[in-house]
Motif scaffolding. Sequence first.
Motif, PDB file in Angstrom:
ATOM      1  N   PHE A 571     -17.602 123.214  17.397  1.00  0.00           N
ATOM      2  CA  PHE A 571     -18.271 122.416  16.372  1.00  0.00           C
ATOM      3  C   PHE A 571     -17.281 122.011  15.269  1.00  0.00           C
ATOM      4  N   LYS A 572     -17.339 120.760  14.889  1.00  0.00           N
ATOM      5  CA  LYS A 572     -16.511 120.291  13.778  1.00  0.00           C
ATOM      6  C   LYS A 572     -17.259 120.529  12.470  1.00  0.00           C
ATOM      7  N   CYS A 573     -16.629 121.307  11.577  1.00  0.00           N
ATOM      8  CA  CYS A 573     -17.275 121.657  10.304  1.00  0.00           C
ATOM      9  C   CYS A 573     -17.012 120.576   9.263  1.00  0.00           C
ATOM     10  N   LEU A 574     -18.082 120.142   8.566  1.00  0.00           N
ATOM     11  CA  LEU A 574     -17.946 119.233   7.423  1.00  0.00           C
ATOM     12  C   LEU A 574     -17.777 120.087   6.173  1.00  0.00           C
ATOM     13  N   PRO A 575     -16.608 120.044   5.526  1.00  0.00           N
ATOM     14  CA  PRO A 575     -16.338 120.950   4.397  1.00  0.00           C
ATOM     15  C   PRO A 575     -17.263 120.686   3.219  1.00  0.00           C
ATOM     16  N   LEU A 576     -17.448 121.701   2.410  1.00  0.00           N
ATOM     17  CA  LEU A 576     -18.255 121.562   1.205  1.00  0.00           C
ATOM     18  C   LEU A 576     -17.590 120.582   0.253  1.00  0.00           C
ATOM     19  N   LYS A 577     -18.383 119.797  -0.400  1.00  0.00           N
ATOM     20  CA  LYS A 577     -17.857 118.856  -1.396  1.00  0.00           C
ATOM     21  C   LYS A 577     -18.500 119.154  -2.748  1.00  0.00           C
ATOM     22  N   THR A 578     -17.688 119.165  -3.781  1.00  0.00           N
ATOM     23  CA  THR A 578     -18.202 119.366  -5.139  1.00  0.00           C
ATOM     24  C   THR A 578     -18.001 118.084  -5.928  1.00  0.00           C
ATOM     25  N   THR A 579     -19.023 117.656  -6.597  1.00  0.00           N
ATOM     26  CA  THR A 579     -18.958 116.438  -7.396  1.00  0.00           C
ATOM     27  C   THR A 579     -18.551 116.782  -8.820  1.00  0.00           C
ATOM     28  N   PRO A 580     -17.422 116.293  -9.297  1.00  0.00           N
ATOM     29  CA  PRO A 580     -17.016 116.578 -10.684  1.00  0.00           C
ATOM     30  C   PRO A 580     -18.069 116.062 -11.652  1.00  0.00           C
ATOM     31  N   GLN A 581     -18.381 116.859 -12.633  1.00  0.00           N
ATOM     32  CA  GLN A 581     -19.353 116.447 -13.633  1.00  0.00           C
ATOM     33  C   GLN A 581     -19.032 117.108 -14.963  1.00  0.00           C
ATOM     34  N   PRO A 582     -19.581 116.598 -16.087  1.00  0.00           N
ATOM     35  CA  PRO A 582     -19.351 117.215 -17.398  1.00  0.00           C
ATOM     36  C   PRO A 582     -19.856 118.654 -17.417  1.00  0.00           C
ATOM     37  N   SER A 583     -19.415 119.402 -18.421  1.00  0.00           N
ATOM     38  CA  SER A 583     -19.806 120.803 -18.536  1.00  0.00           C
ATOM     39  C   SER A 583     -21.313 120.931 -18.732  1.00  0.00           C
ATOM     40  N   SER A 584     -21.833 122.096 -18.388  1.00  0.00           N
ATOM     41  CA  SER A 584     -23.276 122.347 -18.532  1.00  0.00           C
ATOM     42  C   SER A 584     -23.714 122.189 -19.980  1.00  0.00           C
ATOM     43  N   GLU A 585     -22.858 122.605 -20.938  1.00  0.00           N
ATOM     44  CA  GLU A 585     -23.207 122.500 -22.347  1.00  0.00           C
ATOM     45  C   GLU A 585     -23.389 121.043 -22.760  1.00  0.00           C
ATOM     46  N   ARG A 586     -22.495 120.185 -22.281  1.00  0.00           N
ATOM     47  CA  ARG A 586     -22.608 118.764 -22.652  1.00  0.00           C
ATOM     48  C   ARG A 586     -23.820 118.113 -21.985  1.00  0.00           C
ATOM     49  N   LEU A 587     -24.080 118.467 -20.742  1.00  0.00           N
ATOM     50  CA  LEU A 587     -25.249 117.909 -20.064  1.00  0.00           C
ATOM     51  C   LEU A 587     -26.540 118.373 -20.736  1.00  0.00           C
ATOM     52  N   SER A 588     -26.558 119.640 -21.132  1.00  0.00           N
ATOM     53  CA  SER A 588     -27.733 120.166 -21.830  1.00  0.00           C
ATOM     54  C   SER A 588     -27.924 119.453 -23.157  1.00  0.00           C
ATOM     55  N   GLU A 589     -26.815 119.179 -23.839  1.00  0.00           N
ATOM     56  CA  GLU A 589     -26.886 118.501 -25.138  1.00  0.00           C
ATOM     57  C   GLU A 589     -27.485 117.111 -25.007  1.00  0.00           C
ATOM     58  N   ILE A 590     -27.027 116.348 -24.016  1.00  0.00           N
ATOM     59  CA  ILE A 590     -27.518 114.979 -23.870  1.00  0.00           C
ATOM     60  C   ILE A 590     -28.930 114.959 -23.275  1.00  0.00           C
ATOM     61  N   ALA A 591     -29.288 116.027 -22.565  1.00  0.00           N
ATOM     62  CA  ALA A 591     -30.642 116.108 -21.996  1.00  0.00           C
ATOM     63  C   ALA A 591     -31.698 116.285 -23.082  1.00  0.00           C
ATOM     64  N   GLN A 592     -31.293 116.856 -24.243  1.00  0.00           N
ATOM     65  CA  GLN A 592     -32.256 117.057 -25.328  1.00  0.00           C
ATOM     66  C   GLN A 592     -32.909 115.741 -25.753  1.00  0.00           C
ATOM     67  N   GLU A 593     -32.142 114.652 -25.631  1.00  0.00           N
ATOM     68  CA  GLU A 593     -32.635 113.354 -26.092  1.00  0.00           C
ATOM     69  C   GLU A 593     -33.720 112.785 -25.195  1.00  0.00           C
ATOM     70  N   ALA A 594     -33.922 113.392 -24.039  1.00  0.00           N
ATOM     71  CA  ALA A 594     -34.913 112.885 -23.086  1.00  0.00           C
ATOM     72  C   ALA A 594     -36.223 113.658 -23.141  1.00  0.00           C
ATOM     73  N   LEU A 595     -36.396 114.533 -24.127  1.00  0.00           N
ATOM     74  CA  LEU A 595     -37.614 115.346 -24.209  1.00  0.00           C
ATOM     75  C   LEU A 595     -38.693 114.571 -24.956  1.00  0.00           C
ATOM     76  N   TYR A 596     -39.515 113.853 -24.212  1.00  0.00           N
ATOM     77  CA  TYR A 596     -40.543 113.009 -24.821  1.00  0.00           C
ATOM     78  C   TYR A 596     -41.946 113.571 -24.662  1.00  0.00           C
ATOM     79  N   ASP A 597     -42.169 114.404 -23.682  1.00  0.00           N
ATOM     80  CA  ASP A 597     -43.508 114.930 -23.441  1.00  0.00           C
ATOM     81  C   ASP A 597     -43.838 116.053 -24.423  1.00  0.00           C
ATOM     82  N   CYS A 598     -45.121 116.331 -24.543  1.00  0.00           N
ATOM     83  CA  CYS A 598     -45.592 117.533 -25.240  1.00  0.00           C
ATOM     84  C   CYS A 598     -45.749 118.615 -24.167  1.00  0.00           C
ATOM     85  N   VAL A 599     -45.164 119.777 -24.414  1.00  0.00           N
ATOM     86  CA  VAL A 599     -45.135 120.841 -23.412  1.00  0.00           C
ATOM     87  C   VAL A 599     -45.807 122.098 -23.964  1.00  0.00           C
ATOM     88  N   PHE A 600     -46.627 122.727 -23.132  1.00  0.00           N
ATOM     89  CA  PHE A 600     -47.236 124.009 -23.472  1.00  0.00           C
ATOM     90  C   PHE A 600     -46.746 125.053 -22.477  1.00  0.00           C
TER      91      PHE A 600
END
Length: 774
Positions: A571-600
């Motif tokens: 079997f020919k193995c397809l190697p794992l691929k990782t997609t470069p992305q910003p740090s979790s802290e930066r993604l979490s920071e920008i995600a705050q701006e998308a909180l529009y719903d009221c949550v309970f």
Amino acid sequence: MDFKNYQVQIKELISLRNEPDFNDLLDRILFGESNSDKFLIKMEINRLTKPCIRIIDLRHKMNEECQLFQHEKLSHYLTAGALKIYQDNHHLYGVYTIGVFEAVDSYIAQKKKKQAKKQLVVIPKKRQDQCDLLCISQRYEQGAPRMFFVSAVDILLADGKTIKGQTSNISISGVKIKFQQKVELLDGASLQIIFTDLQLEYQEAILTNEITYQLVKQADDGNTHYLYLSYADNKPQFIAFIRDFVRSNQHKYKIDVHYFYQLAKIKALNHTYLSQMSALPIYLDNRSASPFLFALKNSVNKKILNEWHCDGFNQLPMLFNELRLPQLLAHTKEKSSTTVYCFTYNTTNKTYFISASEEELVEKGLKKLFIDYGSSKKSWRVYHLTLNTYQYQQGHNYNITDPVPTVFERTTHIATLQPLFYTALSHNESSGNKELNEINQFVHHFQKESDVQIFTLFSSEQRKEPRYLYKSKLSLDNEGRNYTGEIIDFSLSGLKIKLDKITSIAVSTVVTINLFALQKVSQKHPLSHLGYKVIRYGPNNVLHLQVCDSKTFSICSHFFYLLVKNNPSHFKCLPLKTTPQPSSERLSEIAQEALYDCVFFIGKDAGLPNIKYAAIDKVDHPLHKLFSLHTDNHTELNYYPITNNQLHERLLSQPLKQDKAEGILKEALIYVKASKDRNDKWLINSFLDSDFHSEQEKIDFIIKANKKANFYALHYRLSSIKPVCLESIKPEIRTISRFAIHLTKKLEEELSTIHAIIEITDRTSDMMRNLEGR
């Protein structure tokens, strides 16, 4: 042992403690007491007579005037009465001891108790349908423990004026200042602070500079005005000084560990919601020929990406292309939201993806035709779309090795797609002579493959199972229809297959797979009637499947593992691929701006579901007014609008009894009428679709409620969630434990009860537009 009954004897013994025959005097004064009691009293005297270095500062504790009293190289701020107690007890002990400090502290406690009795008022009983209001976005929340510390400061205003104040508490991320003079300031204003007292006490060059802070909020307490300021400067030496100052003086001053406890709770709930919210945040650049920049996925909203994946492409960029985005911006400029409909259909050799907004369909007169035809498809989907302007502003201090991602700075708008179950008002629009092929104008046509970036929240690594290339015949069964095809590649929990003929199978459909060719090489593992779920479509009738039941996973993971292990070169193995992305802290920071719903957030009390916390990101949120009608406390919300008329039982208690591990438990559309009675008290009545006897009765209710009262249409979504991740607040738990370990246990117990969330989406304006268009 209670020493209250021995205060006279203890004071007498304290004055005699330096006498050479002290032990004999102790036996005489405590004649008749047991030896154990005598020993404990002697130990108490030793404790009280130990030297003390704690500063007594009553400026932020008492309404009376406080004077500076310097004694034994310590500077105290005492009222006249407290000073007399201090001096009387100092005379008794001879030096400043723990006994002197506790005597003053006891005096202050008694003084406050007397004042409280004079000001005693009847506090109304808290309603049972109240819960704590949190701002989980953490945009301006203090991120470090605060230390109560009083010190003079000068506040430089934008108009050049200077006012004098005092710090009430301080931390590396902010400061609370109090003063008597009330000044009109706008929240968010930038202020310059000079720490005048610290300049005199510490010869640090950085303290001669003006430090920039941002005004978060203001408060009044009688005659005292408070400013809550967030650090907004870039002076590492100042931060280092404050950090060392707090660390070296926390034994003298009290750390506000309860406030830090609250912040830890908010951070944990923030992480929980962002990692499991159902809405998909999408970031756009309306100045670009390809406006779609990136989207943020988690374990729940990734389903939306799968639903918009067709013919080998992510179709979302076509919703926000350079032609449609200006129209969406124009339509959502006033209400900031609309409704989007989409579905797929198949021809003999191709699958087509079609999407349209509410306004596009109304403008073309195709709404009825589009909905009637599209809703008959299994791939039919309806979404609540919000669209708001956005400009990235860094809110935290990052390492120099973590630069601002260029794609963040390009963002001009944030959109969110929230899945809805479709319950619209019936439409009276006539199709006229319109032909079905007229809806083809909404078909997505790709000119070329677009570079779509999808970032994963809270994932430092995008890891998947290795896949192995292998061709083998199989059959697929869907609702009694049988199709043949072959495997393209496999993993322990998934298959990529190609069917021999075009078929229409909606995403999330559960299908039965029979690996009849592979069954010939295994007699131990039954490879028929395997349960898989369709994750997404690929080009050329390719399907991506994932195991959907434990039995299939157990069989396939063992079989494929042994197959690869026993045939490593086959079997020919397809190697794992990782997609470069910003740090979790930066993604979490920008995600705050998308909180529009009221949550309970739903917890359990004595085994029963209970709404514990509410989260609305902005005070001007349209739903904040509704959920504040029955409360005057700005730190609480009232969830009565979604629990009256037996809705608590119908929408919360009953669905949670299903004991479903994860996923959607209940969706509904709630119609709310809020009006005032003759006594100016709010009356709130809420209904579901099933509460109306006819469509016309529901329409009449909406029209009347909107005309004579306040009307709201709320999309209700109850979901069970994974346990709150305590790992996300590990540093905070460690800090709290240093000062109050019992609070750590309390925090963990509170968060461990959270097991479900309610997301409330405001559909009022969309409902009224729908009604007007009938």
